[in-house]
Design an enzyme around this catalytic site. Structure first.
Site, PDB file in Angstrom:
ATOM      1  CE1 TYR A  62      -1.728  -6.899  -3.453  1.00  0.00           C
ATOM      2  CE2 TYR A  62      -0.543  -4.833  -3.250  1.00  0.00           C
ATOM      3  CZ  TYR A  62      -0.693  -6.074  -3.834  1.00  0.00           C
ATOM      4  OH  TYR A  62       0.195  -6.478  -4.791  1.00  0.00           O
ATOM      5  CG  HIS A 137      -3.825  -8.061  -9.185  1.00  0.00           C
ATOM      6  ND1 HIS A 137      -4.226  -7.638  -7.935  1.00  0.00           N
ATOM      7  CD2 HIS A 137      -2.637  -8.671  -8.981  1.00  0.00           C
ATOM      8  CE1 HIS A 137      -3.323  -7.984  -7.036  1.00  0.00           C
ATOM      9  NE2 HIS A 137      -2.351  -8.615  -7.648  1.00  0.00           N
ATOM     10  CG  ASN A 168       0.532 -12.288 -11.512  1.00  0.00           C
ATOM     11  OD1 ASN A 168       1.575 -12.743 -11.051  1.00  0.00           O
ATOM     12  ND2 ASN A 168      -0.241 -11.451 -10.828  1.00  0.00           N
ATOM     13  CD  GLN A 189       3.872  -6.023  -9.245  1.00  0.00           C
ATOM     14  OE1 GLN A 189       3.536  -6.511  -8.168  1.00  0.00           O
ATOM     15  NE2 GLN A 189       3.729  -4.729  -9.519  1.00  0.00           N
ATOM     16  CB  SER A 219       7.187 -12.822  -4.169  1.00  0.00           C
ATOM     17  OG  SER A 219       7.427 -13.659  -3.060  1.00  0.00           O
ATOM     18  N   GLY A 223       8.785 -14.782  -0.936  1.00  0.00           N
ATOM     19  CA  GLY A 223       7.800 -14.808   0.145  1.00  0.00           C
ATOM     20  C   GLY A 223       8.429 -14.980   1.514  1.00  0.00           C
ATOM     21  CG  ASN A 270       3.677  -3.627   7.648  1.00  0.00           C
ATOM     22  OD1 ASN A 270       3.462  -2.665   6.918  1.00  0.00           O
ATOM     23  ND2 ASN A 270       2.846  -4.659   7.737  1.00  0.00           N
ATOM     24  NE  ARG A 274      12.572  -7.478   6.728  1.00  0.00           N
ATOM     25  CZ  ARG A 274      11.673  -8.400   6.356  1.00  0.00           C
ATOM     26  NH1 ARG A 274      10.740  -8.790   7.220  1.00  0.00           N
ATOM     27  NH2 ARG A 274      11.728  -8.915   5.165  1.00  0.00           N
TER      28      ARG A 274
END
Length: 304
Positions: A62, A137, A168, A189, A219, A223, A270, A274
């Site tokens: 990330y 990942h 995934n 995940q 997501s 997204g 961010n 929210r």
């Protein structure tokens, strides 16, 4: 009962001695914020903690391999903060950016050497001596399941990670890796949302539900696609949002929470405003009919 009290009681056991908040704060965009100071990161975490959201989702890649260090600043500024949260991070993606800018192409690496080096880098950048949950990942076509499994077991035994999981992976990928491990894989995940409904019928959720594995959903707002535009789906979301006094995001997340598999939505933003609304999803109790109304609208057809 206030929202924080509700969340305190709403936790999910991931492994022996390890539990997560049902809603997870995703930090994949934390390095993109105009303000990445320790104080601003702390403000985001405090906004989560005020709602009982204690689990933070990271990955080494990330922010082009910078996001873990951004979070680490907050831990280093106040070491007591680390004890208030659980940290999830991931490894195995090697992309030509940041510390890997000289690699010839993006690829996956599930070798023992890479996993162990990634964990050491994450521990250093996060400013901690343990990771609560480490995820592989992406499925690696070259994964030697015995080598990868032994590496993960070894990290658990060493206390560097409290639990291991995947991201995934398809059911057969999970079974292959699990067959070579002493430690039970804690979670997978995967992408699940009203914009991606395949896991409800392709066997992914059924597999984990049978195994009694909590599933983390990345997501969950598609997204951001579920928050914009107008369609039969968004009209139904808006109608329910009005009924429950929340916004579309809360409806999208409540849709996942309603499923009998234990789904932990990972929500990233961010915006402090929210972040403060993440827990609104817990105000929504969808009936079976309301759930299917959303599902049919997402499919674009009536169920068979």
């Amino acid at each position: 009962m206030d929202t924080a009290s509700i969340f305190t009681q709403d936790r999910v056991t991931m492994a022996e001695g390890l539990s997560f908040s049902r809603l997870v704060y995703g930090m994949w965009r934390i390095g993109d914020d105009a303000d990445t100071s320790a104080g601003h990161v702390r403000a985001k975490i405090d906004a989560c903690l005020a709602q009982g959201i204690t689990t933070l989702d990271q990955a080494d890649i990330y922010g082009d391999y910078t996001a873990e260090a951004v979070l680490g600043q907050a831990f280093k500024a106040d070491p007591s903060l680390r004890q208030k949260v659980e940290v999830v991070t991931k490894c195995d993606i090697v992309a030509p950016c940041g510390k890997y800018s000289d690699v010839a192409c993006k690829h996956y690496d599930t070798s023992k050497a890479h996993i162990e080096a990634s964990v050491e880098n994450s521990l250093r950048d996060l400013g901690t001596d343990y990771i609560d949950l480490l995820l592989i990942h992406r499925p690696d076509p070259l994964m030697d399941h015995e080598e990868t499994g032994a590496a993960l077991d070894g990290l658990v035994k060493a206390g560097k990670i409290r639990a291991a999981g995947v991201s995934n992976f398809r059911p057969w990928d999970v079974e292959l890796l699990q067959s070579a491990m002493e430690t039970k894989l804690a979670t997978n995940q995967i992408e699940i949302s009203l914009a991606r409904t395949e896991p409800f019928t392709d066997g992914d959720l059924a597999f984990h539900q049978r195994r009694k594995d909590p599933v983390m959903a990345w997501s969950p707002l598609g997204g951001g696609s579920l928050m914009t535009g107008e369609s039969e789906l968004t009209r139904r979301m808006d109608a329910l949002a009005s009924e429950f006094g929340v916004d579309r995001a809360a409806i999208a997340v409540a849709f996942l929470l309603r499923h009998p598999a234990t789904i932990l939505p990972v929500l990233g933003t961010n915006s402090l405003e929210r972040i403060a609304k993440i827990s609104d999803a817990r105000k929504v109790a969808l009936s079976r009919v309301q759930w299917f109304q959303l599902y049919e609208a997402a499919l674009g057809r009536e169920v068979a």
